[in-house]
Design an enzyme around this catalytic site. Sequence first.
Site, mmCIF file in Angstrom:
data_model
loop_
_atom_site.group_PDB
_atom_site.id
_atom_site.type_symbol
_atom_site.label_atom_id
_atom_site.label_comp_id
_atom_site.label_asym_id
_atom_site.label_seq_id
_atom_site.Cartn_x
_atom_site.Cartn_y
_atom_site.Cartn_z
ATOM 1 N N HIS A 61 0.857 -1.186 0.000
ATOM 2 C CA HIS A 61 0.000 0.000 0.000
ATOM 3 C C HIS A 61 0.892 1.234 0.000
ATOM 4 O O HIS A 61 2.008 1.212 0.545
ATOM 5 C CB HIS A 61 -0.888 0.026 1.242
ATOM 6 C CG HIS A 61 -1.978 -0.992 1.239
ATOM 7 N ND1 HIS A 61 -3.152 -0.821 1.939
ATOM 8 C CD2 HIS A 61 -2.086 -2.204 0.632
ATOM 9 C CE1 HIS A 61 -3.928 -1.872 1.771
ATOM 10 N NE2 HIS A 61 -3.301 -2.728 0.989
ATOM 11 N N GLU A 63 0.890 3.905 1.741
ATOM 12 C CA GLU A 63 1.305 4.370 3.064
ATOM 13 C C GLU A 63 2.470 3.559 3.617
ATOM 14 O O GLU A 63 3.445 4.108 4.133
ATOM 15 C CB GLU A 63 0.147 4.296 4.068
ATOM 16 C CG GLU A 63 -1.078 5.067 3.675
ATOM 17 C CD GLU A 63 -2.118 4.209 2.969
ATOM 18 O OE1 GLU A 63 -1.776 3.543 1.956
ATOM 19 O OE2 GLU A 63 -3.265 4.189 3.426
ATOM 20 N N CYS A 91 -6.349 2.023 5.754
ATOM 21 C CA CYS A 91 -6.975 0.790 6.231
ATOM 22 C C CYS A 91 -6.355 0.417 7.582
ATOM 23 O O CYS A 91 -5.401 1.066 8.034
ATOM 24 C CB CYS A 91 -6.752 -0.325 5.207
ATOM 25 S SG CYS A 91 -5.032 -0.887 5.118
ATOM 26 N N CYS A 94 -2.490 -0.017 7.381
ATOM 27 C CA CYS A 94 -1.736 1.226 7.202
ATOM 28 C C CYS A 94 -1.832 2.132 8.427
ATOM 29 O O CYS A 94 -0.854 2.774 8.801
ATOM 30 C CB CYS A 94 -2.208 1.939 5.944
ATOM 31 S SG CYS A 94 -1.848 0.975 4.449
#
Length: 157
Positions: A61, A63, A91, A94
Site C-alpha cells: 500500500h 502508506e 486501512c 496502514c
Amino acid sequence: MISEVADTDNRLHEWMGLALLEAETASIDGEVPVGAVVVVEGLVVARRHNEREATGDPTAHAEVLAIRDAAAVVGSWRLSDATLLVTLEPCPMCAGAAWAARMGHVVWGTANNDAGALGSLYNLSADPRLNHEYPITTGVRAEECSALLVNFFANRR
C-alpha cells in the site's frame, strides 16, 4: 483527535497535491489510485503509490511503502516528527503502520467507507488501549481524491 480542514492550510494542500500525483501514477499503472507523501520538518522525504498489482505484495500500500522509505531517509523507525499525507483514509494495516512508526500526524483526503481505520469504521489513532496516539486531519482535497477513485473504478466496470 480528529480535525477537518477546508483546504485553508496551504502546506497540507500542496503536499496532498504530491500525493495526488502519486495516485495518478498508480492509476496509469493499473493500481488502485492511492498516493502517499511523508513530510519531516517541511521537507518531503518520501512519495509512493500503491504497488500491489506490480509486486504481488498485499502489503504494498502507498502508506506502508512511504513509511518504509521515510524511515530509511530519517535513519530511524520512529517518525514522531513526520506527517503522513494520503489520498484515501488508511486501512487497519496502514493505520497500524503509522502507529508502529510513532507517526506524528496523519492527513487523509477522502473517507474509506469499506476499510477506513482513522475515523470511518475504526479510529486506531485515538485508541487509549494502544501505547501511541496521533492526531489526524481529514478532508484535504477530498473531492479530487474521491474523483480519482470513482473514475478509476468506473473505467474498470
